[in-house]
Motif scaffolding. Sequence first.
Motif, PDB file in Angstrom:
ATOM      1  N   PRO A   1      17.788 -28.120  49.775  1.00 36.26           N
ATOM      2  CA  PRO A   1      17.630 -27.080  50.799  1.00 36.26           C
ATOM      3  C   PRO A   1      16.890 -27.580  52.029  1.00 36.26           C
ATOM      4  CG  PRO A   1      16.137 -26.687  48.954  1.00 36.26           C
ATOM      5  CD  PRO A   1      17.000 -27.846  48.563  1.00 36.26           C
ATOM      6  N   LEU A   2      17.191 -26.941  53.176  1.00 35.18           N
ATOM      7  CA  LEU A   2      16.505 -27.225  54.434  1.00 35.18           C
ATOM      8  C   LEU A   2      15.530 -26.083  54.717  1.00 35.18           C
ATOM      9  CD1 LEU A   2      19.505 -28.419  56.656  1.00 35.18           C
ATOM     10  CD2 LEU A   2      17.995 -29.774  55.187  1.00 35.18           C
ATOM     11  N   PRO A   3      14.590 -26.265  55.630  1.00 33.32           N
ATOM     12  CA  PRO A   3      13.634 -25.194  55.942  1.00 33.32           C
ATOM     13  C   PRO A   3      14.352 -23.962  56.498  1.00 33.32           C
ATOM     14  CG  PRO A   3      12.967 -27.278  56.954  1.00 33.32           C
ATOM     15  CD  PRO A   3      14.343 -27.477  56.429  1.00 33.32           C
ATOM     16  N   SER A   4      13.939 -22.783  56.053  1.00 29.91           N
ATOM     17  CA  SER A   4      14.538 -21.550  56.561  1.00 29.91           C
ATOM     18  C   SER A   4      13.818 -21.077  57.819  1.00 29.91           C
ATOM     19  CB  SER A   4      14.484 -20.452  55.494  1.00 29.91           C
ATOM     20  OG  SER A   4      13.149 -20.256  55.077  1.00 29.91           O
ATOM     21  N   ALA A   5      12.635 -21.616  58.056  1.00 32.26           N
ATOM     22  CA  ALA A   5      11.853 -21.282  59.250  1.00 32.26           C
ATOM     23  C   ALA A   5      10.970 -22.482  59.573  1.00 32.26           C
ATOM     24  CB  ALA A   5      11.002 -20.046  58.990  1.00 32.26           C
ATOM     25  N   LYS A   6      10.149 -22.352  60.589  1.00 32.60           N
ATOM     26  CA  LYS A   6       9.249 -23.450  60.956  1.00 32.60           C
ATOM     27  C   LYS A   6       8.337 -23.787  59.785  1.00 32.60           C
ATOM     28  CE  LYS A   6       5.718 -24.905  64.210  1.00 32.60           C
ATOM     29  NZ  LYS A   6       4.770 -24.507  65.253  1.00 32.60           N
ATOM     30  N   VAL A   7       8.233 -25.057  59.455  1.00 33.47           N
ATOM     31  CA  VAL A   7       7.408 -25.451  58.315  1.00 33.47           C
ATOM     32  C   VAL A   7       5.952 -25.631  58.736  1.00 33.47           C
ATOM     33  CG1 VAL A   7       9.148 -26.503  56.834  1.00 33.47           C
ATOM     34  CG2 VAL A   7       8.189 -27.826  58.681  1.00 33.47           C
ATOM     35  N   GLN A   8       5.060 -25.167  57.906  1.00 35.86           N
ATOM     36  CA  GLN A   8       3.627 -25.344  58.146  1.00 35.86           C
ATOM     37  C   GLN A   8       3.116 -26.401  57.167  1.00 35.86           C
ATOM     38  OE1 GLN A   8       1.959 -23.908  60.575  1.00 35.86           O
ATOM     39  NE2 GLN A   8       3.628 -22.585  61.248  1.00 35.86           N
ATOM     40  N   LEU A   9       3.050 -27.626  57.623  1.00 34.90           N
ATOM     41  CA  LEU A   9       2.595 -28.714  56.757  1.00 34.90           C
ATOM     42  C   LEU A   9       1.096 -28.924  56.963  1.00 34.90           C
ATOM     43  CD1 LEU A   9       5.480 -31.292  57.315  1.00 34.90           C
ATOM     44  CD2 LEU A   9       5.182 -29.732  55.386  1.00 34.90           C
ATOM     45  N   ARG A  10       0.368 -29.004  55.864  1.00 30.63           N
ATOM     46  CA  ARG A  10      -1.072 -29.228  55.938  1.00 30.63           C
ATOM     47  C   ARG A  10      -1.373 -30.709  56.086  1.00 30.63           C
ATOM     48  NH1 ARG A  10      -0.469 -27.086  51.244  1.00 30.63           N
ATOM     49  NH2 ARG A  10      -1.621 -28.794  50.281  1.00 30.63           N
ATOM     50  N   LYS A  11      -2.443 -31.028  56.785  1.00 34.19           N
ATOM     51  CA  LYS A  11      -2.897 -32.406  56.879  1.00 34.19           C
ATOM     52  C   LYS A  11      -3.148 -32.937  55.465  1.00 34.19           C
ATOM     53  CE  LYS A  11      -6.900 -35.085  58.339  1.00 34.19           C
ATOM     54  NZ  LYS A  11      -8.269 -35.012  58.855  1.00 34.19           N
ATOM     55  N   ASN A  12      -2.682 -34.140  55.193  1.00 32.70           N
ATOM     56  CA  ASN A  12      -2.821 -34.819  53.890  1.00 32.70           C
ATOM     57  C   ASN A  12      -1.972 -34.196  52.781  1.00 32.70           C
ATOM     58  OD1 ASN A  12      -4.571 -36.799  54.866  1.00 32.70           O
ATOM     59  ND2 ASN A  12      -6.363 -35.489  54.542  1.00 32.70           N
ATOM     60  N   GLU A  13      -1.122 -33.216  53.109  1.00 31.60           N
ATOM     61  CA  GLU A  13      -0.184 -32.704  52.104  1.00 31.60           C
ATOM     62  C   GLU A  13       0.705 -33.871  51.665  1.00 31.60           C
ATOM     63  OE1 GLU A  13       3.502 -29.510  51.822  1.00 31.60           O
ATOM     64  OE2 GLU A  13       1.871 -29.144  53.233  1.00 31.60           O
ATOM     65  N   VAL A  14       0.902 -33.998  50.355  1.00 32.01           N
ATOM     66  CA  VAL A  14       1.672 -35.135  49.848  1.00 32.01           C
ATOM     67  C   VAL A  14       3.156 -34.785  49.745  1.00 32.01           C
ATOM     68  CG1 VAL A  14       1.988 -36.741  47.925  1.00 32.01           C
ATOM     69  CG2 VAL A  14      -0.317 -36.059  48.620  1.00 32.01           C
ATOM     70  N   CYS A  15       3.987 -35.576  50.428  1.00 34.56           N
ATOM     71  CA  CYS A  15       5.428 -35.410  50.397  1.00 34.56           C
ATOM     72  C   CYS A  15       6.058 -36.713  49.899  1.00 34.56           C
ATOM     73  CB  CYS A  15       5.944 -35.055  51.785  1.00 34.56           C
ATOM     74  SG  CYS A  15       5.200 -33.536  52.459  1.00 34.56           S
ATOM     75  N   GLN A  16       7.374 -36.746  49.809  1.00 32.37           N
ATOM     76  CA  GLN A  16       8.061 -37.940  49.306  1.00 32.37           C
ATOM     77  C   GLN A  16       9.091 -38.439  50.295  1.00 32.37           C
ATOM     78  OE1 GLN A  16       9.739 -36.627  45.518  1.00 32.37           O
ATOM     79  NE2 GLN A  16       8.300 -37.937  44.449  1.00 32.37           N
ATOM     80  N   VAL A  17       9.259 -39.758  50.329  1.00 30.81           N
ATOM     81  CA  VAL A  17      10.329 -40.370  51.108  1.00 30.81           C
ATOM     82  C   VAL A  17      10.999 -41.414  50.210  1.00 30.81           C
ATOM     83  CG1 VAL A  17       8.773 -42.080  52.154  1.00 30.81           C
ATOM     84  CG2 VAL A  17      10.925 -41.524  53.276  1.00 30.81           C
TER      85      VAL A  17
END
Length: 257
Positions: A129-145
């Motif tokens: 899925p893609l974002p349905s609205a503007k994403v609010q990412l927190r500083k240091n939030e851990v994501c994957q690439v």
Amino acid sequence: IMHALQKLLFFHVFTCLRQAGHGSYIIKGKKAPENSLLYMASVQSSTGHVCGGFLITADFVLTAAHCAKDNPTHVVLATHNLKKSHQEKITIKKKFKPNFYQTAWHGDDIMLLKLSRKVQLNKRVKIIPLPSAKVQLRKNEVCQVSGWGKTITAGETVNELRVVDVPVINIRVCKELWPGLPANVICAGGYGTDKGFCQGDSGGPLVCKGIAVGVVSFNKNRNCDYPDVPNVFTDISKYRLWIKSILKNPNSDKQNP
């Protein structure tokens, strides 16, 4: 003196441009488990793998606009190992880039690939899925690439998909470290860590909480192990309407975001 100043200015600009390299490697990552990341696509030309990408509908793959320069002709799905014979190879029917796209450094580094047929979604192939609205990412939030690129600076590319956790970096900090940073981007990994997409193939997704929020765009390629600037991704949420309009009417020539 004027001639000398012109030469110095040219060298400075040339150096800055060289430092903004397209993301092509996974650094400090690990092999992706077979039953994970089933949305990943290897975007390929006649010579093989050129970029990463990810399946967002049964017949559309999202990737980076700068990957178009490699003349991709097809995508490979349903495999983590590009050497394996069990894979689904589908021809690219049409490419969509924003009309304003120039280079990755100028922004709008996003591209939709319309496949020649719909892929069968099953236990080997899934959409993300893609974002349905503007994403609010927190500083240091851990994501994957994730990607199939090199694992060390000047190393070899890999056949098996790799993945790494990367922390989100505050956009204000990112702008200070990357003067002239384009709009509509997310920064994660690289600066302040030895992990990142130096890189996770260009065009691959930045995934946060199971949603693809970014597309691998560029980094500072002269130091892939410990880059002193953040890795830069295109912010997918800023292109929701553009994506939606193309998915709704893929035969249209309208490409403005």
